[in-house]
Scaffold this active site. Structure first.
Site, PDB file in Angstrom:
ATOM      1  N   ASP A 163     -29.512   5.622  -3.110  1.00 46.90           N
ATOM      2  CA  ASP A 163     -28.369   5.795  -4.148  1.00 46.90           C
ATOM      3  C   ASP A 163     -28.601   5.395  -5.401  1.00 46.90           C
ATOM      4  O   ASP A 163     -29.145   4.374  -5.666  1.00 46.90           O
ATOM      5  CB  ASP A 163     -26.983   4.807  -3.356  1.00 46.90           C
ATOM      6  CG  ASP A 163     -25.762   4.846  -4.334  1.00 46.90           C
ATOM      7  OD1 ASP A 163     -25.654   5.677  -5.197  1.00 46.90           O
ATOM      8  OD2 ASP A 163     -25.059   4.302  -4.047  1.00 46.90           O
TER       9      ASP A 163
ATOM     10  N   HIS B 102     -25.699   7.789  -1.319  1.00 49.47           N
ATOM     11  CA  HIS B 102     -24.176   7.195  -1.792  1.00 49.47           C
ATOM     12  C   HIS B 102     -23.166   7.554  -0.561  1.00 49.47           C
ATOM     13  O   HIS B 102     -23.262   8.640  -0.284  1.00 49.47           O
ATOM     14  CB  HIS B 102     -24.017   7.839  -3.123  1.00 49.47           C
ATOM     15  CG  HIS B 102     -22.901   7.128  -3.664  1.00 49.47           C
ATOM     16  ND1 HIS B 102     -22.917   5.944  -3.882  1.00 49.47           N
ATOM     17  CD2 HIS B 102     -21.550   7.708  -4.218  1.00 49.47           C
ATOM     18  CE1 HIS B 102     -21.576   5.596  -4.569  1.00 49.47           C
ATOM     19  NE2 HIS B 102     -20.652   6.991  -4.724  1.00 49.47           N
TER      20      HIS B 102
ATOM     21  N   SER C  80     -17.673   2.719  -4.352  1.00 48.00           N
ATOM     22  CA  SER C  80     -18.114   3.621  -5.589  1.00 48.00           C
ATOM     23  C   SER C  80     -17.063   3.295  -6.625  1.00 48.00           C
ATOM     24  O   SER C  80     -17.071   2.047  -6.845  1.00 48.00           O
ATOM     25  CB  SER C  80     -17.995   5.059  -5.221  1.00 48.00           C
ATOM     26  OG  SER C  80     -18.698   5.844  -6.311  1.00 48.00           O
TER      27      SER C  80
END
Length: 316
Positions: free
Chosen positions: A246, A278, A166
């Site tokens: 995601d 995610h 991320s």
């Protein structure tokens, strides 16, 4: 008697927090629970926390696999940056501790998991500068006389990897660009792994711009890397993971396509997981896709340099 103060109003709302007109921030998630370093009796992995810098405060958790030959054994090294939208989570949170412990054990690698500064206490670009400081700290062990004995005796700085998920995937890109642009003497950056990385073109863009007061707008190269920056990545290989459900999936795919077109001379692979959200591998680390992702991450560190092809592996 009526109050002379204005009523508190929400003036901005982002995926991780909202901003009130009096300047107060309200985060939507509670602070993460941190766990201490430990010696894992099952895997033999040991971990400890180290201070990289006191001004500003930067620290890291180091994981080292079981050492069977104290005098000669050298391990590849992974520098890892956690996710959390540049404003939450920690290298010391249990999901990251467990993931890094697994990588260290199964890839037979030293892992340095960076505790970088977070907004609002330390706004962007602190995350980039702290992580760069951590990488330079790693490089300070190249002659075997750095501040940490584990790295002095057992880190093979000819086999260095950078990884992150991320926000951490975004930071990993920035570090690889810096290595390619200004160099890091004595260190060979073999590969970079980005798991569900953040880049520009999503609903998080405005939040990143808010957290980084000195920015170049939506085209800021830290958020949306330019072709010339991609071409300068200072590594041989890149592995990118995306998840179908995601919201950052398009950003990861776009980075892959842009990297291929940039003129960069390395090899890149994109791996997608159907039906997943995610960072699913941190939330459910024992599910089939999480085990597959982790094994792919591990094999990326363990494989020979010539085994990765310039391709896309997708389950879509």
């Amino acid at each position: 008697m009526a109050s002379s103060s204005s009523p508190r109003e929400i003036i901005k709302e982002f995926p991780f927090f909202r901003v009130y007109n009096d300047g107060r921030l309200e985060f939507f998630r509670p602070p993460c629970v941190k766990v201490p370093p430990s010696d894992d009796p099952i895997t033999g992995v040991r971990s400890k926390d180290v201070v990289i810098s006191s001004q500003p405060t930067v620290s890291a958790r180091i994981f080292i696999p079981k050492v069977t030959n104290p005098d000669k054994q050298k391990f590849p090294l992974l520098l890892y940056m956690h996710g959390g939208g540049f404003c939450t989570l920690s290298a010391f949170a249990k999901p990251y501790h467990d993931f890094c412990n697994t990588i260290s054990s199964q890839a037979n690698a030293i892992v340095v998991s960076v505790e970088y500064g977070l907004f609002p206490d330390r706004p962007i670009p602190a995350c980039y500068e702290d992580s760069w400081a951590a990488l330079k700290w790693v490089a300070s062990h190249v002659s075997g006389n750095g501040p940490d004995p584990w790295l002095n005796h057992h880190a093979d700085l000819g086999r260095v990897f950078i990884g992150g998920d991320s926000a951490g995937g975004n930071i990993a890109h920035t570090l690889a660009f810096r290595v390619g642009s200004i160099g890091l003497p004595g260190v060979n950056l073999v590969g970079v792994t980005m798991v569900h990385p953040f880049f520009g073109g999503t609903e998080d863009d405005e939040m990143w711009l808010y957290m980084c007061a000195n920015n170049d707008g939506p085209q800021d190269p830290r958020m949306k890397p330019h072709a010339e920056d991609l071409a300068r990545l200072g590594c041989e290989r890149v592995l990118i993971f995306v998840a179908e459900r995601d919201y950052l999936c398009p950003a990861g795919k776009n980075y892959y396509e842009e990297l291929k077109k940039s003129g960069w001379k390395g090899r890149v692979e994109l791996v997608g997981h159907l039906g997943e959200k995610h960072v699913f591998y941190l939330r459910n680390p024992t599910c089939t896709n999480a085990l597959e992702l982790t094994n792919k991450f591990i094999s990326f560190i363990k494989q020979n340099n010539g085994s990765l092809r310039n391709s896309i592996e997708s389950k879509y």
